[in-house]
Design a protein around this motif. Structure first.
Motif, short mmCIF file in Angstrom:
data_model
loop_
_atom_site.label_atom_id
_atom_site.label_comp_id
_atom_site.label_asym_id
_atom_site.label_seq_id
_atom_site.Cartn_x
_atom_site.Cartn_y
_atom_site.Cartn_z
N ILE A 136 -4.37 3.78 -9.22
CA ILE A 136 -4.16 4.50 -7.83
C ILE A 136 -2.75 4.81 -7.57
N THR A 137 -2.35 6.10 -7.39
CA THR A 137 -0.98 6.38 -7.26
C THR A 137 -0.58 6.85 -5.96
N LEU A 138 0.40 6.85 -5.47
CA LEU A 138 1.06 7.52 -4.40
C LEU A 138 2.50 7.88 -4.93
N LEU A 139 2.71 9.08 -5.31
CA LEU A 139 3.98 9.38 -6.02
C LEU A 139 4.80 10.28 -5.00
N GLY A 140 6.08 10.15 -5.22
CA GLY A 140 7.00 10.76 -4.25
C GLY A 140 8.31 10.63 -4.68
N ARG A 141 9.22 11.20 -3.85
CA ARG A 141 10.68 10.69 -3.97
C ARG A 141 11.04 9.43 -4.06
N PRO A 142 11.76 8.77 -5.02
CA PRO A 142 12.03 7.12 -5.17
C PRO A 142 12.99 6.54 -4.31
N THR A 143 12.76 6.74 -2.75
CA THR A 143 13.55 6.63 -1.65
C THR A 143 12.86 5.30 -0.85
N ARG A 144 13.73 4.81 0.14
CA ARG A 144 13.62 3.69 0.93
C ARG A 144 12.35 4.45 1.87
N ALA A 145 12.96 5.67 2.29
CA ALA A 145 11.97 6.55 3.42
C ALA A 145 10.57 6.81 2.83
N PHE A 146 10.32 7.32 1.45
CA PHE A 146 9.33 7.21 1.04
C PHE A 146 8.45 5.84 0.95
N GLY A 147 8.92 5.05 0.63
CA GLY A 147 8.43 3.77 0.45
C GLY A 147 7.71 3.19 1.84
N ARG A 148 8.51 3.36 2.90
CA ARG A 148 8.17 3.15 4.10
C ARG A 148 6.98 3.97 4.68
N GLU A 149 6.98 5.08 4.25
CA GLU A 149 5.88 5.99 4.58
C GLU A 149 4.69 5.78 3.83
N ALA A 150 4.85 5.49 2.65
CA ALA A 150 3.57 4.91 1.62
C ALA A 150 3.13 3.57 2.33
N ALA A 151 3.92 2.84 2.53
CA ALA A 151 3.52 1.54 3.13
C ALA A 151 2.50 1.57 4.58
N LEU A 152 3.25 2.58 5.42
CA LEU A 152 2.37 2.76 6.72
C LEU A 152 1.07 3.56 6.43
N ARG A 153 0.99 4.29 5.44
CA ARG A 153 -0.34 4.95 4.79
C ARG A 153 -1.13 3.98 4.21
N LEU A 154 -0.69 3.17 3.63
CA LEU A 154 -1.73 2.02 2.97
C LEU A 154 -2.16 1.16 4.20
N SER A 155 -1.21 0.97 5.06
CA SER A 155 -1.65 -0.04 6.10
C SER A 155 -2.77 0.64 7.13
N ALA A 156 -2.62 1.97 7.10
CA ALA A 156 -3.92 2.55 7.73
C ALA A 156 -5.06 2.45 7.05
N ASP A 157 -5.15 2.69 5.81
CA ASP A 157 -6.28 2.60 4.85
C ASP A 157 -6.03 1.85 3.70
N ARG A 158 -6.32 0.63 3.52
CA ARG A 158 -5.64 -0.26 2.32
C ARG A 158 -6.83 -0.04 1.24
N GLN A 159 -7.97 0.67 1.47
CA GLN A 159 -8.89 0.83 0.35
C GLN A 159 -8.99 -0.54 -0.85
N GLY A 160 -8.79 -1.55 -0.07
CA GLY A 160 -8.83 -3.03 -0.97
C GLY A 160 -7.93 -3.22 -1.74
N ILE A 161 -6.56 -2.66 -1.80
CA ILE A 161 -5.68 -2.60 -2.39
C ILE A 161 -4.80 -4.07 -2.08
N ASP A 162 -4.80 -4.86 -2.83
CA ASP A 162 -4.00 -6.15 -2.74
C ASP A 162 -2.57 -6.36 -3.46
N ALA A 163 -2.21 -5.20 -4.09
CA ALA A 163 -0.82 -5.58 -4.90
C ALA A 163 -0.18 -4.09 -5.13
N VAL A 164 0.85 -3.93 -5.25
CA VAL A 164 1.77 -2.60 -5.44
C VAL A 164 2.93 -3.07 -6.32
N LEU A 165 2.71 -2.07 -7.40
CA LEU A 165 4.06 -1.98 -8.23
C LEU A 165 4.72 -0.70 -7.91
#
Length: 336
Positions: free
Chosen positions: A214-243
């Motif tokens: 399960i991958t969410l790829l993008g520019r390795p920045t804080r802004a992208f990390g925040r955006e990815a977290a908000l996306r996962l928060s809306a639809d966790r899909q059972g994800i319980d850990a992130v590397l």
């Protein structure tokens, strides 16, 4: 008639580099007092006479190292540059540092300028997009050049490559998450089709085995990390850990999850990569793959110094070890 002693003879007698002797002759403040005294004693013992006219013809940049960095705004690369620069200074070498800001045109420009100004050697963390063309210019100039952290030229016989064992770090981090009870792990950050992204995902993929990553790829920045977290928060899909690809992404995700009311370390486990200083200062403290970039910078500089001073060419490819630092975001649960 006896052979007139040369600067190389003085260097061998004093146990220092030719460039250090040159700096002493130029009265450079970079040379330690003890080293200066030893060189001056060797000059006296050998009856060495400084030919200033010949030295001027050779140029005065013999003790200068070029350090070309893709992104000095990133604390990871800044720490590397600072550690390498300090090591060179301790050995009497001055360093000129250039930030290319991931722009291959700027990279070509600054390297051409460094070559024209007579640097003794180059250490380069290449910008993305360079396919090795700039190294051909360096090769024509006959300069020692070390590729670090990213490989732009496959010709490692001429341009050795040194980096960190990202795959081993990814493997250790993913195994830790599984052993901690994670059932569904995502990998977040990093640009697709980049070698460093694939390296930092390799161990993660190996631990998943036949399971679909399960991958969410993008520019390795804080802004992208925040955006990815908000996306996962809306639809966790059972994800319980992130590397995460790096710590900047992970720190951004911590902010995004906090906005969404998800407690990192309780509701979801999180691991970064690089272990910049902020990881141990964040709340909760961020688990991360520790790359000891400071030691890596010192080692890269020492490798180049050995190449310059003894002619000892580095191995074509060298990977320094990494370790996982387990903290609150993936270890003990500290958030009620």
């Amino acid at each position: 008639m006896a052979k007139r002693p040369t600067i190389i003879d003085v260097a061998h007698h004093a146990g220092v580099s030719k460039s250090t002797v040159s700096l002493v002759l130029q009265n450079s403040p970079l040379v330690k007092k003890a080293t200066r005294t030893r060189v001056e004693e060797s000059m006296q013992a050998l009856n060495y006479v400084y030919n200033r006219t010949a030295a001027n013809l050779r140029g005065a940049e013999a003790g200068l190292i070029g350090l070309v960095i893709n992104d000095l705004r990133n604390p990871f690369f800044a720490e590397f540059a600072a550690s390498a620069q300090m090591t060179f200074a301790e050995h009497g070498f001055a360093t000129v540092i250039a930030n290319t800001d991931e722009d291959i045109d700027i990279q070509a420009q600054v390297i051409a300028s460094m070559v024209e100004h007579g640097v003794s050697a180059l250490i380069i963390s290449p910008a993305y997009g360079d396919e090795g063309a700039v190294f051909e210019r360096i090769g024509r100039a006959g300069l020692p050049a070390l590729q670090v952290l990213r490989m732009a030229s496959a010709d490692t016989a001429r341009f050795p490559f040194a980096s960190l064992d990202y795959e081993a770090g990814s493997l250790e981090a993913a195994r830790h998450l599984v052993e901690s009870g994670a059932q569904k792990i995502a990998f977040v950050g990093g640009l697709p089709d980049r070698a460093v992204t694939q390296e930092r995902m390799a161990g993660y993929r190996a631990v998943l085995g036949d399971r679909q990553p399960i991958t969410l790829l993008g520019r390795p920045t804080r802004a992208f990390g925040r955006e990815a977290a908000l996306r996962l928060s809306a639809d966790r899909q059972g994800i319980d850990a992130v590397l995460c690809f790096n710590d900047l992404v992970a720190l951004g995700m911590m902010a995004g999850f906090a906005e969404a009311g998800i407690a990192v370390g309780r509701d979801i486990a999180l691991i970064g990569f690089d272990d910049i200083e902020e990881c141990a200062l964040a709340f909760p403290k961020l688990s991360s793959v520790h790359c000891d970039i400071g030691a890596f910078g010192r080692d890269a500089a020492a490798t180049m110094l050995a190449w310059l001073e003894t002619g000892e060419r580095p191995p074509e490819r060298h990977l320094s070890p990494v370790t996982l630092m387990v903290r609150e975001t993936s270890g003990r649960k500290v958030i009620p």
